[in-house]
Motif scaffolding. Structure first.
Motif, PDB file in Angstrom:
ATOM      1  N   VAL A 122       0.834  -1.206   0.000  1.00  0.00           N
ATOM      2  CA  VAL A 122       0.000   0.000   0.000  1.00  0.00           C
ATOM      3  C   VAL A 122       0.866   1.253   0.000  1.00  0.00           C
ATOM      4  O   VAL A 122       0.632   2.193  -0.777  1.00  0.00           O
ATOM      5  CB  VAL A 122      -0.955   0.003   1.207  1.00  0.00           C
ATOM      6  CG1 VAL A 122      -1.724   1.320   1.280  1.00  0.00           C
ATOM      7  CG2 VAL A 122      -1.927  -1.169   1.123  1.00  0.00           C
ATOM      8  N   HIS A 123       1.886   1.281   0.845  1.00  0.00           N
ATOM      9  CA  HIS A 123       2.770   2.455   0.898  1.00  0.00           C
ATOM     10  C   HIS A 123       3.451   2.688  -0.446  1.00  0.00           C
ATOM     11  O   HIS A 123       3.667   3.844  -0.848  1.00  0.00           O
ATOM     12  CB  HIS A 123       3.798   2.288   2.005  1.00  0.00           C
ATOM     13  CG  HIS A 123       3.260   2.568   3.374  1.00  0.00           C
ATOM     14  ND1 HIS A 123       2.927   3.837   3.803  1.00  0.00           N
ATOM     15  CD2 HIS A 123       2.960   1.741   4.405  1.00  0.00           C
ATOM     16  CE1 HIS A 123       2.463   3.790   5.034  1.00  0.00           C
ATOM     17  NE2 HIS A 123       2.462   2.522   5.433  1.00  0.00           N
ATOM     18  N   GLY A 124       3.763   1.612  -1.143  1.00  0.00           N
ATOM     19  CA  GLY A 124       4.404   1.754  -2.441  1.00  0.00           C
ATOM     20  C   GLY A 124       3.495   2.334  -3.504  1.00  0.00           C
ATOM     21  O   GLY A 124       3.975   2.826  -4.536  1.00  0.00           O
ATOM     22  N   LEU A 125       2.189   2.290  -3.275  1.00  0.00           N
ATOM     23  CA  LEU A 125       1.234   2.833  -4.242  1.00  0.00           C
ATOM     24  C   LEU A 125       0.920   4.304  -4.013  1.00  0.00           C
ATOM     25  O   LEU A 125       0.299   4.944  -4.862  1.00  0.00           O
ATOM     26  CB  LEU A 125      -0.077   2.030  -4.176  1.00  0.00           C
ATOM     27  CG  LEU A 125       0.007   0.562  -4.579  1.00  0.00           C
ATOM     28  CD1 LEU A 125      -1.313  -0.140  -4.268  1.00  0.00           C
ATOM     29  CD2 LEU A 125       0.344   0.421  -6.054  1.00  0.00           C
ATOM     30  N   ILE A 126       1.301   4.832  -2.853  1.00  0.00           N
ATOM     31  CA  ILE A 126       0.983   6.214  -2.516  1.00  0.00           C
ATOM     32  C   ILE A 126       2.042   7.144  -3.121  1.00  0.00           C
ATOM     33  O   ILE A 126       3.231   7.010  -2.843  1.00  0.00           O
ATOM     34  CB  ILE A 126       0.924   6.416  -0.994  1.00  0.00           C
ATOM     35  CG1 ILE A 126      -0.071   5.438  -0.369  1.00  0.00           C
ATOM     36  CG2 ILE A 126       0.550   7.858  -0.661  1.00  0.00           C
ATOM     37  CD1 ILE A 126      -1.466   5.540  -0.887  1.00  0.00           C
ATOM     38  N   GLY A 127       1.588   8.053  -3.977  1.00  0.00           N
ATOM     39  CA  GLY A 127       2.498   8.994  -4.622  1.00  0.00           C
ATOM     40  C   GLY A 127       1.891  10.374  -4.702  1.00  0.00           C
ATOM     41  O   GLY A 127       0.806  10.630  -4.179  1.00  0.00           O
ATOM     42  N   PRO A 128       2.558  11.287  -5.398  1.00  0.00           N
ATOM     43  CA  PRO A 128       2.073  12.671  -5.497  1.00  0.00           C
ATOM     44  C   PRO A 128       0.696  12.794  -6.146  1.00  0.00           C
ATOM     45  O   PRO A 128      -0.026  13.759  -5.886  1.00  0.00           O
ATOM     46  CB  PRO A 128       3.149  13.361  -6.356  1.00  0.00           C
ATOM     47  CG  PRO A 128       4.359  12.501  -6.222  1.00  0.00           C
ATOM     48  CD  PRO A 128       3.859  11.105  -6.064  1.00  0.00           C
TER      49      PRO A 128
END
Length: 339
Positions: A122-128
């Motif tokens: 999930v953290h890897g999918l969070i971006g700008p």
């Protein structure tokens, strides 16, 4: 981009029967197999409306492989975490009058390593470009009630807005981390405040309490009695007359997708939420509405809440209204509302 996380997804089998009789052999008129789970349904509804979305979830076994295949057929981008247990299979039986009987399997028990892998994914999918992270559904065995709360805290630090659609201890724990939105249904709202809710006014007070516990917005589905949105910007009540009910599986998930897709705030978001939920109940199984199914002009939103209106509808249905009735034009009914 709207990212969804469904810690306990399911393959949903839906059968339509003429009448459900205990102990009898039934022959279904129609049957469907759909990818399911709250966050999965939210991504499916967002994808149907043309929004960019990615659905994260643990998958396992042959049913997990089927889930991935079904989502691929629908063009939904997924971020699976493969686990040792078998993805659950849920069964729904729908009768002609719209009454739904559902059996939900418990799902696999996740190990500590699998839980950590899911968080990292999930953290890897969070971006700008991530507008929302929607945390949806029950937690499987192996995940503590604080799992969502820890995710809300860590993702907020990354700058994304968080929506939480869960219940019980997991909801109460998440409230303490200040989610941007929670979306309980009537039963979940009553459970959270520890008392029954019999009128719109009582539901409004309960929603205000959840805001007091940390939620920035509360989008409450009242089943056949409409929806409430309570936030610092205002309080609104929305409804739409629905007469043709085929299945209410996933109607609340469709409403959350409509709300997030419309910006996730204000009466305009509530209009989209009610319109998507009302469209979903007219579709078979857990089919999510396409833009052609959604009729915002049939939604009535008002800042003058019908506080004494009794809550008589089923909790899980988003049928806002009882019969056809007269639906006033939207500008006339919401002209005094604030954004």
């Amino acid at each position: 981009m709207i990212v969804t996380i469904t810690p306990n997804p399911s393959v949903d089998c839906t059968f339509e029967v003429a009448e459900l009789r205990r102990g009898a052999v039934h022959r279904a008129g129609t049957d469907r197999v759909d990818p399911g789970g709250k966050g999965v349904n939210v991504s499916r509804a967002l994808g149907a409306a043309g929004h960019a979305t990615t659905a994260a979830m643990p998958l396992g076994g042959s049913s997990g492989m089927l889930m991935a295949e079904l989502l691929g057929r629908q063009g939904i981008e997924t971020a699976p975490v493969w686990v040792g247990g078998e993805t659950r299979v849920n069964v729904s039986v729908v009768e002609p009058d719209g009454v739904l009987t559902k059996v939900n399997a418990p799902g696999p028990e996740l190990t500590a390593d699998e839980s950590e892998a899911l968080l990292k994914t999930v953290h890897g999918l969070i971006g700008p470009d991530t507008e929302w992270l929607a945390c949806c559904g029950s937690l499987p065995r192996g995940l503590a009630p604080e799992w969502y709360a820890e995710l809300v805290a860590s993702v907020h630090d990354a700058g994304a807005r968080i929506a939480v659609d869960t219940s019980g201890p997991a909801l109460l724990a998440a409230l303490g981390e200040g989610p941007d939105l929670v979306k309980p249904n009537r039963e979940e709202l009553a459970e959270a405040v520890g008392r029954p809710l019999t009128t719109v006014g009582e539901a409004l007070e309960a929603a205000r309490e959840l805001r007091g516990l940390g939620a920035r917005q509360v989008l409450a589905s009242l089943g056949a009695d409409g929806m409430l949105l309570v936030s610092a910007e205002g309080e609104w009540y929305g409804s739409a007359a629905v007469t043709d009910v085929r299945s209410d599986v996933g109607a609340g998930d469709a409403s959350l997708a409509g709300f997030l897709g419309a910006g996730g705030a204000g009466w305009r978001g509530l209009v989209a939420a009610v319109a998507h939920g009302a469209a979903a109940v007219g579709l078979p199984g857990s089919v999510m509405p396409a833009p052609a199914d959604v009729v915002p002009s049939g939604v009535v939103v008002t800042a003058v809440l019908p506080l004494d209106r009794p809550l008589v509808g089923r909790d899980d249905r988003l049928l806002a209204g009882r019969g056809r009735g007269r639906v006033s034009s939207l500008p006339e009914r919401i002209g005094k509302c604030n954004d």
